[in-house]
Design an enzyme around this catalytic site. Sequence first.
Site, short mmCIF file in Angstrom:
data_model
loop_
_atom_site.label_atom_id
_atom_site.label_comp_id
_atom_site.label_asym_id
_atom_site.label_seq_id
_atom_site.Cartn_x
_atom_site.Cartn_y
_atom_site.Cartn_z
CG LEU A 266 -1.83 -1.22 1.25
CD1 LEU A 266 -2.73 -1.02 2.62
CD2 LEU A 266 -2.75 -1.41 0.08
N GLY B 10 -1.78 6.33 -2.85
CA GLY B 10 -2.57 6.15 -3.89
C GLY B 10 -3.95 5.44 -3.25
CG HIS B 11 -2.99 1.36 -2.47
ND1 HIS B 11 -1.67 0.92 -2.63
CD2 HIS B 11 -3.59 0.45 -3.52
CE1 HIS B 11 -1.31 0.13 -3.61
NE2 HIS B 11 -2.56 -0.12 -4.40
CD GLN C 187 -5.07 -8.17 -11.32
OE1 GLN C 187 -6.13 -8.59 -10.88
NE2 GLN C 187 -4.47 -7.05 -11.40
N GLY D 169 -9.00 3.62 -8.56
CA GLY D 169 -8.40 4.87 -8.68
C GLY D 169 -8.30 5.09 -10.14
CG ASP E 29 -4.56 0.77 -12.20
OD1 ASP E 29 -3.99 0.10 -12.88
OD2 ASP E 29 -4.66 1.10 -11.38
CD GLN F 179 -8.35 -2.25 -11.88
OE1 GLN F 179 -7.64 -3.07 -12.00
NE2 GLN F 179 -8.21 -1.40 -10.89
CG MET G 69 2.00 7.97 -5.44
SD MET G 69 2.51 7.74 -3.64
CE MET G 69 3.08 9.63 -3.37
CB SER H 221 2.96 -1.70 -5.85
OG SER H 221 1.64 -1.33 -5.25
P1 AMP Z 1 -3.26 -2.11 -7.17
O1 AMP Z 1 -3.01 -2.52 -5.74
O2 AMP Z 1 -2.44 -1.57 -7.77
O3 AMP Z 1 -4.42 -3.24 -7.72
O4 AMP Z 1 -4.51 -0.97 -6.90
C1 AMP Z 1 -5.42 -0.83 -6.20
C2 AMP Z 1 -6.40 0.30 -6.18
O5 AMP Z 1 -5.61 1.15 -6.01
C3 AMP Z 1 -6.70 0.34 -7.80
O6 AMP Z 1 -8.08 0.91 -7.75
C4 AMP Z 1 -5.74 1.50 -8.42
O7 AMP Z 1 -6.32 2.24 -9.41
C5 AMP Z 1 -5.67 2.41 -7.17
N1 AMP Z 1 -4.32 3.12 -7.29
C6 AMP Z 1 -3.29 2.59 -7.59
N2 AMP Z 1 -2.12 3.46 -7.46
C7 AMP Z 1 -2.87 4.52 -7.32
C8 AMP Z 1 -2.41 6.18 -7.36
N3 AMP Z 1 -1.27 6.54 -7.74
N4 AMP Z 1 -3.59 7.02 -7.34
C9 AMP Z 1 -4.79 6.81 -7.24
N5 AMP Z 1 -5.13 5.19 -7.07
C10 AMP Z 1 -4.35 4.42 -7.30
#
Ligand code: AMP
Length: 281
Positions: free
Chosen positions: A33, A36-37, A61, A147, A150, A153, A184, A186
């Site tokens: 995390l 962004g998360h 995925q 977010g 993506d 998505q 941001m 991961s």
């Molecule tokens: P992930 O863990 O990468 O699958 O992301 C989980 C959620 O966090 C998804 O809805 C992403 O779009 C969102 N997310 C990831 N990075 C960011 C960011 N920099 N800004 C906003 N939301 C984000």
Amino acid sequence: MKLVRSIKEMAALSKKYKGRGEAIGFVPTMGALHKGHISLICRARKECKIVVVSIFVNPAQFGPKDDLKRYPRNLGADTNICRREGVDIIFSPNREEIYPKNYKTYLAIDDLGRVLCGKFRSGHFRGVATIVTKLFNIISPDFAYFGQKDAQQAIIIKKLVRDLNMPLEVKVLPIVRERDGLAMSSRNTYLNREQREDAAVLYQALRMAGVLIKKGSRSSKEIIRRMRLMILKKKSARIQYISVFDLKEFKPVKRIKGKILIALAVFFGKTRLIDNMIIKA
Ligand code: AMP
């Protein structure tokens, strides 16, 4: 805060909250995390009585050449963040809990899943749609937070919820960026120093596109050409795609009109980064 590993327990808890009329806000993540998360968690915390964050690195995925094995996992740090942010439940099932032996059912995403990232990551959105649907069925959220990072998505999930009449509302929140503009992610932890510095060019290129459009440029081809030139000045960058998309039709546009999405995927070394911007002409 509770850490829940089993589907049965998660579903029972959701049923209890729903019985009491408490709104459930759900933030699906793959962990590691970052801010962004956290922005999604904060919004859920503000809007819902119960906040559930899922942490599950979804094998369905990832393609055979993707980074499933080395994807960062850090449940300890993630737990601390969630506790600090007032999360009620972390739902972190293991792989067998979600995809037991003989698992057979996947969701098919139409043309929306075959453009942009889907063109290069075949099966990716099928995996995303499947896990998100499973998590929605287990958790029964009233609101789910995604977010804009993506972008494709988010569009696919919104469509999925509408098309399959799922009883929840999807909220899409803005991209959270580092100081130099890098979105941001991961995956940013994979970058070495040179790649990390180079990667800031993605946001610069998107902003330049915004300026060109504001100044009256309407040719997608020309804008993409200028973005390519800027990005390729960075030694570690290799462009996978840059696209200008119509948000209503979700098709590439030649002449820019109204609200468009510029989306891109660029490798820095072996690390594939995505970014995007919505621009109004
Ligand atoms: P992930 O863990 O990468 O699958 O992301 C989980 C959620 O966090 C998804 O809805 C992403 O779009 C969102 N997310 C990831 N990075 C960011 C960011 N920099 N800004 C906003 N939301 C984000």
